[in-house]
Design a protein around this motif. Structure first.
Motif, mmCIF file in Angstrom:
data_model
loop_
_atom_site.group_PDB
_atom_site.id
_atom_site.type_symbol
_atom_site.label_atom_id
_atom_site.label_comp_id
_atom_site.label_asym_id
_atom_site.label_seq_id
_atom_site.Cartn_x
_atom_site.Cartn_y
_atom_site.Cartn_z
ATOM 1 N N ASP A 1 -85.128 -85.017 -29.258
ATOM 2 C CA ASP A 1 -83.828 -84.479 -28.867
ATOM 3 C C ASP A 1 -82.916 -84.451 -30.084
ATOM 4 O O ASP A 1 -83.131 -85.164 -31.059
ATOM 5 N N GLY A 2 -81.865 -83.629 -30.001
ATOM 6 C CA GLY A 2 -80.885 -83.586 -31.075
ATOM 7 C C GLY A 2 -81.381 -82.828 -32.287
ATOM 8 O O GLY A 2 -82.254 -81.957 -32.195
ATOM 9 N N PRO A 3 -80.850 -83.140 -33.484
ATOM 10 C CA PRO A 3 -81.232 -82.423 -34.705
ATOM 11 C C PRO A 3 -82.706 -82.619 -35.052
ATOM 12 O O PRO A 3 -83.300 -83.656 -34.756
ATOM 13 N N LEU A 4 -83.269 -81.624 -35.733
ATOM 14 C CA LEU A 4 -84.665 -81.742 -36.180
ATOM 15 C C LEU A 4 -84.831 -82.879 -37.177
ATOM 16 O O LEU A 4 -85.877 -83.520 -37.219
ATOM 17 N N CYS A 5 -83.831 -83.106 -37.983
ATOM 18 C CA CYS A 5 -83.941 -84.098 -39.049
ATOM 19 C C CYS A 5 -82.705 -84.992 -39.033
ATOM 20 O O CYS A 5 -81.582 -84.489 -39.116
ATOM 21 N N VAL A 6 -82.909 -86.278 -38.898
ATOM 22 C CA VAL A 6 -81.782 -87.216 -38.819
ATOM 23 C C VAL A 6 -81.909 -88.285 -39.902
ATOM 24 O O VAL A 6 -82.996 -88.546 -40.420
ATOM 25 N N ASN A 7 -80.767 -88.893 -40.227
ATOM 26 C CA ASN A 7 -80.763 -89.988 -41.195
ATOM 27 C C ASN A 7 -80.989 -91.316 -40.482
ATOM 28 O O ASN A 7 -81.284 -91.345 -39.283
ATOM 29 N N ARG A 8 -80.835 -92.401 -41.193
ATOM 30 C CA ARG A 8 -81.115 -93.715 -40.612
ATOM 31 C C ARG A 8 -80.130 -94.075 -39.497
ATOM 32 O O ARG A 8 -80.427 -94.957 -38.684
ATOM 33 N N ARG A 9 -78.985 -93.432 -39.490
ATOM 34 C CA ARG A 9 -78.002 -93.696 -38.432
ATOM 35 C C ARG A 9 -78.205 -92.797 -37.225
ATOM 36 O O ARG A 9 -77.417 -92.840 -36.280
ATOM 37 N N GLY A 10 -79.231 -91.971 -37.264
ATOM 38 C CA GLY A 10 -79.505 -91.077 -36.153
ATOM 39 C C GLY A 10 -78.669 -89.822 -36.151
ATOM 40 O O GLY A 10 -78.673 -89.065 -35.169
ATOM 41 N N GLN A 11 -77.955 -89.561 -37.254
ATOM 42 C CA GLN A 11 -77.134 -88.361 -37.366
ATOM 43 C C GLN A 11 -77.875 -87.282 -38.145
ATOM 44 O O GLN A 11 -78.827 -87.566 -38.877
#
Length: 294
Positions: free
Chosen positions: A188-198
């Motif tokens: 779910d959400g963005p295809l690629c996220v950082n360590r904070r889930g953003q």
């Protein structure tokens, strides 16, 4: 001559910055202190001939953005930018390298489990640009991940924004090898996220890409910038015989842009094309085995 970029240039901050810089570095020095109705055509021709070849068209558009409105408002009797300007020949260097299909397949194997894997899959599998891929969510993909819809771009300067032109709004197929892996990764959400889930930022993605080579993860694969995955996809489509018009539509740009910036056919493709064309020149006896059925 005064340049008002926010009024005359494109909507994005990056474009405003570019044209403001173009005016400051290549226009103001020649025309900044000249009355707008006192610039002869000959001065413009001389100026145009001295511009850097690769960027000359952009600098000419910046000057036109000033002079054409002045002509429309009656401040200039004749439109000074009308007609053709002889510009320096553009740089004819070939496009940057792309991966061969074998190298692309190896890269997909090495990218498994990396946080930017899904971005690479939609770029290599559907020809999306880096900014388009960064803007994608999992909801941008069809339920079977065989299609992806482009509706936005995510850049360092402008953040989330609409595609740069109408051609960029498109729904395109994803190569099945990439679609199958995307189905395994689907979330779910963005295809690629950082360590904070953003959503991973535009400045972070290229660093993560380069780090794969610095860490040795990509082995002996030659380094290419991440946006060349799009060019690799386009070159592969050309290699399998996709017509130019369709290939350009899939990638959301004109055929002129494709040949100047993206396509990098391999020499083996040229050899194969020459062999196929040579069959047209084959002597009549070699064609004697053709049979026609009524």
């Amino acid at each position: 001559v005064v340049f008002v970029p926010r009024k005359e240039a494109s909507r994005t901050e990056a474009t405003v910055d570019y044209y403001t810089s173009a005016y400051r570095t290549h226009i103001a020095g020649d025309f900044g202190g000249v009355q707008v109705n006192s610039i002869p055509r000959s001065a413009i021709r001389t100026w145009a001939s001295t511009l850097p070849a690769q960027s000359a068209p952009s600098y000419v558009r910046a000057l036109r953005a000033v002079l054409r409105p002045a002509w429309e408002d009656g401040l200039i009797a004749q439109e000074p930018m009308r007609g053709r300007l002889d510009l320096p020949n553009r740089d004819t260097r070939p496009p940057q390298s792309v991966w061969t299909p074998e190298q692309a397949s190896d890269a997909l194997s090495r990218l498994r489990g990396e946080d930017i894997e899904a971005l690479a899959l939609v770029m290599l599998g559907a020809g999306l640009s880096a900014s388009e891929a960064r803007a994608c969510d999992w909801s941008s993909l069809s339920p079977d991940c065989r299609e992806v819809t482009v509706e936005a771009a995510y850049t360092q300067r402008d953040g989330m924004k609409g595609p740069k032109n109408a051609r960029r709004y498109r729904t395109v197929p994803v190569l099945e090898t990439c679609a199958a892996r995307l189905r395994e990764l689907r979330g779910d959400g963005p295809l690629c996220v950082n360590r904070r889930g953003q959503r991973m930022g535009p400045g972070t993605v290229p660093k993560r890409w380069r780090a794969l080579w610095e860490s040795g993860r990509m082995g002996a694969l030659p380094f290419i910038h991440m946006n060349r995955l799009r060019a690799t996809h386009e070159t592969m489509m050309l290699r399998v015989g996709v017509p130019d018009a369709l290939n350009s539509a899939i990638h959301g740009h004109s055929q002129k842009v494709a040949y100047s910036n993206y396509l990098a056919p391999a020499s083996a493709d040229a050899v194969g094309a020459a062999r196929a064309a040579n069959e047209l020149l084959a002597p009549a006896p070699r064609r004697a085995n053709l049979h026609f059925v009524d």
